[in-house]
Write a protein that holds these residues in place. Sequence first.
Motif, PDB file in Angstrom:
ATOM      1  N   GLY A  70      48.464   7.173  66.004  1.00 32.08           N
ATOM      2  CA  GLY A  70      49.235   6.315  67.051  1.00 32.08           C
ATOM      3  C   GLY A  70      49.781   5.286  66.591  1.00 32.08           C
ATOM      4  O   GLY A  70      50.166   5.298  65.124  1.00 32.08           O
ATOM      5  N   PRO A  71      49.888   4.225  67.169  1.00 32.38           N
ATOM      6  CA  PRO A  71      50.416   3.019  66.356  1.00 32.38           C
ATOM      7  C   PRO A  71      49.775   2.415  65.313  1.00 32.38           C
ATOM      8  O   PRO A  71      48.510   2.587  65.264  1.00 32.38           O
ATOM      9  N   LEU A  72      50.311   1.881  64.356  1.00 33.65           N
ATOM     10  CA  LEU A  72      49.673   1.343  63.201  1.00 33.65           C
ATOM     11  C   LEU A  72      49.466  -0.209  63.634  1.00 33.65           C
ATOM     12  O   LEU A  72      50.073  -0.730  64.515  1.00 33.65           O
ATOM     13  N   ASP A  73      47.986  -0.568  63.081  1.00 37.57           N
ATOM     14  CA  ASP A  73      47.617  -1.825  63.435  1.00 37.57           C
ATOM     15  C   ASP A  73      48.815  -3.014  62.757  1.00 37.57           C
ATOM     16  O   ASP A  73      49.440  -2.687  61.916  1.00 37.57           O
ATOM     17  N   ASP A  74      48.397  -4.179  63.099  1.00 37.17           N
ATOM     18  CA  ASP A  74      49.346  -5.429  62.863  1.00 37.17           C
ATOM     19  C   ASP A  74      49.581  -5.218  61.243  1.00 37.17           C
ATOM     20  O   ASP A  74      50.713  -5.356  60.759  1.00 37.17           O
ATOM     21  N   ALA A  75      48.377  -5.348  60.557  1.00 35.09           N
ATOM     22  CA  ALA A  75      48.344  -5.465  59.143  1.00 35.09           C
ATOM     23  C   ALA A  75      49.081  -4.262  58.485  1.00 35.09           C
ATOM     24  O   ALA A  75      49.920  -4.417  57.643  1.00 35.09           O
ATOM     25  N   ALA A  76      48.854  -3.232  58.997  1.00 38.60           N
ATOM     26  CA  ALA A  76      49.479  -1.894  58.249  1.00 38.60           C
ATOM     27  C   ALA A  76      50.832  -1.690  58.565  1.00 38.60           C
ATOM     28  O   ALA A  76      51.683  -1.166  57.725  1.00 38.60           O
ATOM     29  N   ALA A  77      51.027  -2.084  59.832  1.00 39.27           N
ATOM     30  CA  ALA A  77      52.589  -2.108  60.331  1.00 39.27           C
ATOM     31  C   ALA A  77      53.409  -3.006  59.319  1.00 39.27           C
ATOM     32  O   ALA A  77      54.695  -2.707  58.722  1.00 39.27           O
ATOM     33  N   ARG A  78      52.785  -4.276  58.906  1.00 37.19           N
ATOM     34  CA  ARG A  78      53.650  -5.244  58.273  1.00 37.19           C
ATOM     35  C   ARG A  78      53.654  -4.733  56.690  1.00 37.19           C
ATOM     36  O   ARG A  78      54.605  -4.801  56.247  1.00 37.19           O
ATOM     37  N   ASP A  79      52.610  -3.948  56.247  1.00 39.54           N
ATOM     38  CA  ASP A  79      52.645  -3.571  54.952  1.00 39.54           C
ATOM     39  C   ASP A  79      53.649  -2.210  54.885  1.00 39.54           C
ATOM     40  O   ASP A  79      54.240  -1.915  53.690  1.00 39.54           O
ATOM     41  N   ALA A  80      53.919  -1.656  56.031  1.00 37.80           N
ATOM     42  CA  ALA A  80      54.747  -0.602  55.849  1.00 37.80           C
ATOM     43  C   ALA A  80      56.174  -0.934  55.781  1.00 37.80           C
ATOM     44  O   ALA A  80      57.070  -0.320  55.197  1.00 37.80           O
ATOM     45  N   ILE A  81      56.608  -2.244  56.267  1.00 38.60           N
ATOM     46  CA  ILE A  81      57.772  -2.670  56.091  1.00 38.60           C
ATOM     47  C   ILE A  81      57.972  -3.557  54.551  1.00 38.60           C
ATOM     48  O   ILE A  81      58.824  -3.371  53.963  1.00 38.60           O
ATOM     49  N   ARG A  82      56.925  -4.321  54.671  1.00 37.15           N
ATOM     50  CA  ARG A  82      56.956  -5.535  53.130  1.00 37.15           C
ATOM     51  C   ARG A  82      56.680  -4.576  51.981  1.00 37.15           C
ATOM     52  O   ARG A  82      57.689  -4.920  51.087  1.00 37.15           O
ATOM     53  N   LEU A  83      55.811  -3.861  52.076  1.00 37.65           N
ATOM     54  CA  LEU A  83      55.672  -3.190  50.498  1.00 37.65           C
ATOM     55  C   LEU A  83      56.759  -2.411  49.868  1.00 37.65           C
ATOM     56  O   LEU A  83      57.191  -2.560  48.750  1.00 37.65           O
ATOM     57  N   PRO A  84      57.502  -1.487  50.657  1.00 36.55           N
ATOM     58  CA  PRO A  84      58.763  -0.871  49.984  1.00 36.55           C
ATOM     59  C   PRO A  84      59.866  -1.880  49.562  1.00 36.55           C
ATOM     60  O   PRO A  84      60.367  -1.663  48.703  1.00 36.55           O
TER      61      PRO A  84
END
Length: 189
Positions: free
Chosen positions: A30-44
């Motif tokens: 399903g959708p990622l939680d807020d922290a995981a979604a931010r990491d998915a953008i920020r870390l790469p």
Amino acid sequence: MIAAGLPQLVGQLGRAKSYAERLFEFAAVGPLDDAAARDAIRLPIKREEETVNDAALDAILQQTQGYPYFLQEWGKHSWDAAIASPITGDDVAAATRSALAELDASFFRVRFDRLTPAEKRYLRAMAELGAGPHRSGDIAEALSVKVSSVAPTRNSLIAKGMLYSPAHGDTAFTVPLFDAFMRRVMSEG
């Protein structure tokens, strides 16, 4: 029977079934939680030694609702739109236009093109009600028909993976933003 090795065969078949069942276990994504979604953008972005500001992250999360594929699209388009680091909210605004255009032409269009005319009307009526979930009766009312007459269309859309039923009598789109796509692609009525 024992000499023929059948007890061992039965045991092996039992283990094989368990192994086969494990092969076909599906995890719900399903959708990622807020922290995981931010990491998915920020870390790469960080791996490329660049940054993205909080306003940009907020805008991406608002647009994508944490849906993994959409996070990838907005991340890619935001990266492409940015002239310099950090990626900003203005970059995300530009990225939103190009991400939606790409999704409309591919991701959403593929799903739309698989629909029958009746299914398209059902989804368009549902989209007019918003993102959902929506009661079957409300969708039927929007179509000016009896609820029993839309049940086969609803079932067909669930079988095609376009909709799901989060609770008895409720219907929701399986992917975010599809309601807005339906409003863009089909005129009202």
